[in-house]
Design a protein around this motif. Sequence first.
Motif, PDB file in Angstrom:
ATOM      1  N   CYS A 246      -1.463  -6.371   4.925  1.00 35.71           N
ATOM      2  CA  CYS A 246      -0.876  -5.032   4.777  1.00 35.71           C
ATOM      3  C   CYS A 246      -1.112  -4.434   3.394  1.00 35.71           C
ATOM      4  CB  CYS A 246       0.628  -5.088   5.048  1.00 35.71           C
ATOM      5  SG  CYS A 246       1.056  -5.555   6.746  1.00 35.71           S
TER       6      CYS A 246
ATOM      7  N   ALA B 153      -3.180  -1.090   2.994  1.00 32.94           N
ATOM      8  CA  ALA B 153      -2.459   0.094   3.471  1.00 32.94           C
ATOM      9  C   ALA B 153      -1.459   0.586   2.427  1.00 32.94           C
ATOM     10  CB  ALA B 153      -1.736  -0.226   4.786  1.00 32.94           C
ATOM     11  N   LEU B 154      -0.778  -0.329   1.741  1.00 34.60           N
ATOM     12  CA  LEU B 154       0.176   0.074   0.709  1.00 34.60           C
ATOM     13  C   LEU B 154      -0.555   0.681  -0.494  1.00 34.60           C
ATOM     14  CD1 LEU B 154       2.673  -2.939   0.828  1.00 34.60           C
ATOM     15  CD2 LEU B 154       2.929  -0.676   1.859  1.00 34.60           C
TER      16      LEU B 154
ATOM     17  N   ALA C 149      -3.298   2.403  -0.230  1.00 34.49           N
ATOM     18  CA  ALA C 149      -3.651   3.749   0.235  1.00 34.49           C
ATOM     19  C   ALA C 149      -2.458   4.687   0.159  1.00 34.49           C
ATOM     20  CB  ALA C 149      -4.179   3.668   1.666  1.00 34.49           C
ATOM     21  N   MET C 150      -1.265   4.169   0.339  1.00 31.91           N
ATOM     22  CA  MET C 150      -0.052   4.971   0.241  1.00 31.91           C
ATOM     23  C   MET C 150       0.109   5.537  -1.168  1.00 31.91           C
ATOM     24  SD  MET C 150       3.815   3.532   0.904  1.00 31.91           S
ATOM     25  CE  MET C 150       5.275   4.443   0.439  1.00 31.91           C
TER      26      MET C 150
ATOM     27  N   SER D 274       1.849   8.842   8.651  1.00 26.32           N
ATOM     28  CA  SER D 274       0.614   8.779   7.874  1.00 26.32           C
ATOM     29  C   SER D 274      -0.284   7.648   8.365  1.00 26.32           C
ATOM     30  CB  SER D 274       0.942   8.585   6.389  1.00 26.32           C
ATOM     31  OG  SER D 274       1.751   9.655   5.920  1.00 26.32           O
TER      32      SER D 274
ATOM     33  N   TYR E  69      -1.595   5.206   6.683  1.00 28.18           N
ATOM     34  CA  TYR E  69      -1.302   3.862   6.178  1.00 28.18           C
ATOM     35  C   TYR E  69      -0.243   3.166   7.018  1.00 28.18           C
ATOM     36  CZ  TYR E  69       2.947   5.718   3.951  1.00 28.18           C
ATOM     37  OH  TYR E  69       4.168   6.292   3.701  1.00 28.18           O
TER      38      TYR E  69
ATOM     39  N   ALA F 289      -2.023   1.821   9.993  1.00 26.15           N
ATOM     40  CA  ALA F 289      -2.763   0.614   9.633  1.00 26.15           C
ATOM     41  C   ALA F 289      -1.838  -0.598   9.579  1.00 26.15           C
ATOM     42  CB  ALA F 289      -3.461   0.815   8.292  1.00 26.15           C
ATOM     43  N   ILE F 290      -0.649  -0.425   8.992  1.00 29.24           N
ATOM     44  CA  ILE F 290       0.312  -1.544   8.932  1.00 29.24           C
ATOM     45  C   ILE F 290       0.712  -1.975  10.334  1.00 29.24           C
ATOM     46  CG2 ILE F 290       2.664  -2.164   8.256  1.00 29.24           C
ATOM     47  CD1 ILE F 290       2.308  -0.455   5.765  1.00 29.24           C
TER      48      ILE F 290
ATOM     49  N   THR G   6       6.467   0.371  -3.813  1.00 24.14           N
ATOM     50  CA  THR G   6       5.343   1.281  -3.601  1.00 24.14           C
ATOM     51  C   THR G   6       5.819   2.724  -3.582  1.00 24.14           C
ATOM     52  OG1 THR G   6       4.275  -0.456  -2.286  1.00 24.14           O
ATOM     53  CG2 THR G   6       3.358   1.764  -2.119  1.00 24.14           C
TER      54      THR G   6
ATOM     55  N   ASP H 190       7.648   8.559   7.269  1.00 27.57           N
ATOM     56  CA  ASP H 190       6.898   7.301   7.275  1.00 27.57           C
ATOM     57  C   ASP H 190       7.823   6.096   7.120  1.00 27.57           C
ATOM     58  OD1 ASP H 190       4.623   8.819   7.501  1.00 27.57           O
ATOM     59  OD2 ASP H 190       4.134   8.741   5.364  1.00 27.57           O
TER      60      ASP H 190
END
Length: 479
Positions: free
Chosen positions: A320, A323-324, A326-327, A342, A344, A347-348, A388, A406
Amino acid sequence: FTSRLLLFAAISLLSSTLVHSQNSMATRFAVSIVQQEQEEAEEEERQRHQQALDTARVSPTDAPPSPATVGATSAQGGSDPIRERYERYLRQQEEEQRDATTSTSEEAAVPAQPKKKPSIFFGLVSRCFEPHLNVYIESQDRNLSELMDKLAEEYRTTGCPTVTVDENGTPSGATSTVLPSCSDLFIFYKKCLVQCAQLSTGEALVHLASVFKKYLREYGSRLLLANMPKTSSGSSGGLTSLLKETEGVRLTIEEVAQTCCFLSTAEYCLDTTQSLEEKLREKADSPLQSKINLGDEQDMFHSVIATCIQLLVQAVETACEPALLAMVKVHWQNIEAVGDQSAYITAIQGHVKHIIPVIRENLASSRKYFNNFCLKLANSLIPRFINTIYKCKPVGTVGAEQLLLDTHSFKTTLLNLPAVGANVQRKAPPSYTKIVTKGMSKAELILKVVMSPHDLLEEFVKSYIKLLDDPDTSNFQKV
């Protein structure tokens, strides 16, 4: 009796010779004589017991006819052999009952006889050879060493029994994810214990317990820890290095299933080792029971289980992590409208749906440890998600609303995590639901504070105190 006395005298003479000569070959022969004598005694006892059962068994012709059969025969008139047989059976029962009553009263009148003392020959032979049973213990040590080599070779050839999961969540593959080698080891332990208890329940049994401890530790280190998946840094998955590992652990699906197999095997070994310790103490003489302790070996298997759970948690976290990241890279101050969740978050969810079903199905026989894994994963992912959020700056009001959406999606994903991709839906344990709800509520409140008006500093501080009530000034500075 004379022949048996001569046999015991001959064996005693042989044992005296062994004391002086210390001849290992003669010792083995003497041990075999002891075992043969015990087997003959057991066979004689079994034959006497079977003979008593055959004598007491009632033939089918002696069984009483049913009253319905008697009545049906009487209704036909004439000679009634069935009725005569039934009446004869009733008279026989009455006589037996009177005899039983008479014998009971006679036994009550006779004073109880003292228990007979054990024969002077009881244990005579086995006690003679007990000082030389080290030959037997050393033999079992060698046998276990050879067995351990064989089990290690079998693992290198066959690998781990694992369960695979298709896109529809249907599991297939092995019915059990426990290594077959561990059951082979404990079956051999059982045979050794039974055999040794027939020879001696003294110091020899304590020495055998020490041999058991030695190979339990070797099994845990050689077949479990030594074959753990390698970490991302390329180091072997030893216990110390894995517990101190700080880098992300990237595992393939096959390695995830392999880790689950080691966890299930360690759990089986832990439970069986506890039973083995109880059985050893039960067989040993009372003064020696305190010398038998397999606590260190049980702690070792506990450590293997903890290592496996930590590996699985780190594997999901590492999956994961992109993805974080990208957040954080999203320009939240430039978002003008709130839309769907979103990319990300999607993706998670994809990583969770890919990994969690494999872990759940491979830990089907270790449900409590799967729940433990879920708790540790939630306790790790939620703080990482909140940290994050703190990194996503600057954040406008609309961006905070999108983050709030999100966050709600991420919360839903965590709540459904234990049953994700399962054909049969189960409710998550209440303890898990409580941790997720509490942790994600904090993330939602942080975003609500960000969304509150902050033109006036005093009003913003009041909103922070009202919503979060967090006395930590460092967290206030992050907001």
